[in-house]
Scaffold this active site. Sequence first.
Site, PDB file in Angstrom:
ATOM      1  N   LYS A 288       0.836  -1.198   0.000  1.00 15.17           N
ATOM      2  CA  LYS A 288       0.000   0.000   0.000  1.00 15.17           C
ATOM      3  C   LYS A 288       0.875   1.256   0.000  1.00 15.17           C
ATOM      4  O   LYS A 288       0.567   2.241  -0.670  1.00 15.17           O
ATOM      5  CB  LYS A 288      -0.940  -0.011   1.219  1.00 15.17           C
ATOM      6  CG  LYS A 288      -2.061  -1.041   1.053  1.00 15.17           C
ATOM      7  CD  LYS A 288      -2.812  -1.357   2.340  1.00 15.17           C
ATOM      8  CE  LYS A 288      -3.748  -2.541   2.133  1.00 15.17           C
ATOM      9  NZ  LYS A 288      -4.419  -3.016   3.352  1.00 15.17           N
TER      10      LYS A 288
ATOM     11  N   GLN B 176      -4.137  -1.719   9.606  1.00 14.36           N
ATOM     12  CA  GLN B 176      -4.116  -3.033   8.956  1.00 14.36           C
ATOM     13  C   GLN B 176      -4.722  -4.089   9.884  1.00 14.36           C
ATOM     14  O   GLN B 176      -4.323  -4.224  11.030  1.00 14.36           O
ATOM     15  CB  GLN B 176      -2.661  -3.404   8.602  1.00 14.36           C
ATOM     16  CG  GLN B 176      -2.520  -4.703   7.833  1.00 14.36           C
ATOM     17  CD  GLN B 176      -3.167  -4.644   6.447  1.00 14.36           C
ATOM     18  OE1 GLN B 176      -3.021  -3.675   5.720  1.00 14.36           O
ATOM     19  NE2 GLN B 176      -3.907  -5.680   6.102  1.00 14.36           N
TER      20      GLN B 176
ATOM     21  N   ASP C  66     -10.909   3.042   4.566  1.00  8.67           N
ATOM     22  CA  ASP C  66     -11.360   1.645   4.419  1.00  8.67           C
ATOM     23  C   ASP C  66     -12.892   1.568   4.384  1.00  8.67           C
ATOM     24  O   ASP C  66     -13.464   0.593   3.917  1.00  8.67           O
ATOM     25  CB  ASP C  66     -10.876   0.815   5.623  1.00  8.67           C
ATOM     26  CG  ASP C  66      -9.686  -0.073   5.278  1.00  8.67           C
ATOM     27  OD1 ASP C  66      -9.492  -0.355   4.076  1.00  8.67           O
ATOM     28  OD2 ASP C  66      -8.982  -0.489   6.219  1.00  8.67           O
TER      29      ASP C  66
END
Length: 294
Positions: free
Chosen positions: A51, A95, A118
């Site tokens: 990422k 994460q 997200d």
Amino acid sequence: MTDIDGSAVAAEIRSGVANCVETLTEAGVEPALATVLMSDDPASETYVSMKQNDCEEVGIEGVHVDVDSEAPAAELYDTIDELNADDGVHGILVQMPVVDHVDTRRVLRSVDPAKDVDGFHPENVGRLVAGNPRFKPCTPHGIQRLLDAAGVDTEGAEAVVVGRSDIVGKPTANLLFGRGEGGHATTTVCHSRTEDLAEHTRRADVVVAAAGVPEMITADMVSEGATVIDVGINRVERDGESTLVGDVDYEGVRDTAGAITPVPGGVGPMTRAMLLYNTVNAAAEQHGVDVDLP
Ligand code: NAD
């Protein structure tokens, strides 16, 4: 049968995101994404570094914070608070999964909804369900874009989503049956307690496989000409070697399906591209800059 080339569609989105970064930079905003890792899982470390590399490629500033996996949970909550308060950070991604002694729900609640790229904060989940999404979660949004790229008209189509997780199955179903572009499908969600899965998948124009079970969707479960989106990423041993397969028996299904996503090279690159999309979108919203989102 057509392969839906997720790598190519993702490359187009990244290029559009890079243009947004230019617009933002000209307006004095340097878009930045913070990734936070509190885990010793090597796969999570790999995902985070991928990422960060993606950010670099399109000109988004990447900030990474490692929280010691042995540290008290409060250290993670404090890190999130600091990133929330930092005007130079526009998107925050913690994460998952985090270590066991951390309360995952609290983590999801702690990220400022305006920076929740997200799309997992309860407020953003609620907005998605209410049909007014702020950030579409990355994998479901990527799936919707792949269907569009494949020329699939979802309006009135029968869609079957296999899997009901919070990060893939549920939000994908919401987007598919919701109003708006890429929606209006008659959508069924199947899961581990579904009695006759094949009965559902066989009537589908669009099958989205997100169960995490290697190659469970076989040719006899798919109708002629259906579009098959394979979300699964499963590591299996083949001929003594470790290899990646999806939730769809690709070789078997490709002759029946009208279009199918390969693994790798299908949904995976789209998930990563849509994170960049959400980050420039977040930066633009926070600073009131108009960008031409891809
Ligand atoms: P999950 O384990 O949280 O959920 C799996 C879902 O599948 C559950 O709702 C379960 O009820 C259902 N299920 C399990 N076995 C089933 C069966 N035999 N029949 C019907 N339904 C069944 O998984 P997830 O996080 O949603 O991920 C699913 C898969 O997608 C995994 O392989 C994961 O690695 C992959 N994934 C890929 C991407 C990507 O970008 N390509 C992103 C997220 C997840």
